[in-house]
Design an enzyme around this catalytic site. Structure first.
Site, PDB file in Angstrom:
ATOM      1  CB  CYS A  57       7.693   5.106 -69.477  1.00  0.00           C
ATOM      2  SG  CYS A  57       8.764   3.790 -70.085  1.00  0.00           S
ATOM      3  CB  CYS A  65       3.702   3.865 -74.738  1.00  0.00           C
ATOM      4  SG  CYS A  65       3.666   2.145 -74.230  1.00  0.00           S
ATOM      5  CB  CYS A 113       8.281  -2.481 -69.801  1.00  0.00           C
ATOM      6  SG  CYS A 113       6.799  -1.865 -70.626  1.00  0.00           S
ATOM      7  CG  ASN A 152     -13.260 -10.039 -81.420  1.00  0.00           C
ATOM      8  OD1 ASN A 152     -12.952  -8.871 -81.595  1.00  0.00           O
ATOM      9  ND2 ASN A 152     -12.627 -10.827 -80.564  1.00  0.00           N
ATOM     10  CB  CYS A 193      -8.975  -3.880 -82.420  1.00  0.00           C
ATOM     11  SG  CYS A 193      -8.452  -4.809 -83.876  1.00  0.00           S
TER      12      CYS A 193
END
Length: 374
Positions: free
Chosen positions: A3, A14, A87, A306, A333
């Protein structure tokens, strides 16, 4: 994936950018295994990965710069706009909207919000892309002052973006580091974006949550559905159900399914999806998952949870431990909060687990776990 923004230190969001994708996925599974600990009775399914770039279905673009030269991207350390229209995390159909939206900012005279001076109107542009290539656009504004201009120029925008189905204004008057406010003003006749996954239509309203990675979300729902179908429970709760992804996938003529979610917008979306599909034994209600469980007359045969990153917490974990529920499908997550919750319900042992690479180029991932009572 490489990137140019990352390499130039313009954006370092990131944190794993430049690392081989296969290495990323392997490290995520290794991390999850370490956090959950060695368990002889736990079977790990192969991890699921998809595209390493162009995977995001939603763009959360902070608007900076000026009316004539707006930036769409993030803010730097001084609160100034950094343009990230190129991006690589966004698919082409989503990236193609950014120049059009920048032109619309100028056309409608939408002054970008300036954080240092706390002046201006337009804070964020939130764009969601459906699997069918349709779009939802939300303008996050400080006040209603620009709404009339947005309405005036909306026909131009609809002509420039023919795939745009839902447009709205979200009001965020406070100077806070949050994405959106509570009030939404619809600008189009259509109120929901149709997200088609695994042959199931999920209706997404402007303030409803949906997984960031459509490809991996579809795999997540398929795996959970396979476990539920194998176990064939007569009753299922989907707690923290969002727009009803798990509940709708697990629907069956011989099964009662109940979805619970605090967001009334998400419940409206889920209810519409169930009605469209003719699912008479699937119902949704707005409410707190823990309060619903503690107040229920009897538990179901299987519970799906969840939760957000904080996990389900001590109270719901204790209830599950003592409830007699035989099986739990836990989608997490955050492996750390999952491990804490598992420690609070030792009678529900993880038997199968799978890491899903929901967020390539970052340390984050989803892990799906099947728990069974011992």
């Amino acid at each position: 994936m490489q990137c140019p923004y990352f390499d130039a230190y313009r954006c370092r969001s990131c944190t794993w950018m430049g690392r081989p994708h296969g290495e990323q996925v392997a490290d995520k599974e290794r991390h999850c295994r370490d956090v959950l600990g060695e368990r002889d009775d736990l079977t790990w399914l192969p991890p699921v990965s998809g595209r390493e770039s162009g995977y995001r279905n939603k763009a959360k673009m902070v608007v900076g710069g000026t009316v004539d030269q707006p930036t769409l991207g993030i803010l730097d350390a001084e609160g100034r706009g950094v343009d990230l229209e190129g991006c690589g995390l966004y698919p082409d159909d989503l990236g193609a909207t950014f120049p059009v939206l920048a032109a619309f900012v100028t056309r409608a005279n939408l002054t970008p919000y300036d954080v240092p001076s706390r002046s201006g109107e337009l804070k964020n542009l939130l764009v969601t892309l459906s699997p069918d290539g349709e779009l939802m656009l939300r303008f996050v504004l400080r006040s209603q002052e620009p709404v009339a201009r947005i309405r005036k120029h909306l026909p131009w925008l609809l002509d420039a973006l023919p795939s745009l189905r839902v447009a709205s204004v979200n009001l965020l008057p406070d100077h806070k580091a949050v994405l959106e406010g509570e009030r939404e003003i619809l600008l189009t006749a259509d109120e929901t974006l149709r997200m088609r996954l695994n042959g199931i239509d999920l209706h997404l309203r402007p303030q409803s949550f949906f997984q960031t990675n459509t490809q991996i979300a579809a795999a997540l729902y398929r795996q959970a559905t396979a476990w539920v179908e194998e176990l064939a429970p007569a009753s299922v709760w989907d707690l923290y159900c969002g727009v009803g992804g798990f509940a709708l996938h697990c629907a069956h003529p011989d099964r009662d399914v109940t979805g619970i979610e605090t967001s009334a917008e998400a419940i409206a979306s889920a209810t519409l999806s169930a009605a469209d599909a003719g699912l008479t034994r699937v119902r949704f209600a707005a409410g707190d998952a823990t309060a619903f469980a503690l107040g229920a007359a009897a538990p179901p045969e299987l519970v799906i949870v969840n939760p957000p990153r904080r996990g389900i917490g001590e109270e719901l974990s204790r209830w599950l431990e003592s409830s007699g529920v035989r099986r739990v499908v836990y989608s997490s997550c955050n492996a750390a909060s999952l491990a804490r919750d598992l420690a609070a319900m030792p009678s529900l042992r993880p038997r199968r687990a799978q890491v899903l690479d929901m967020f390539p180029q970052t340390t984050h991932y989803e892990v799906l776990t099947l728990l069974e009572r011992v």
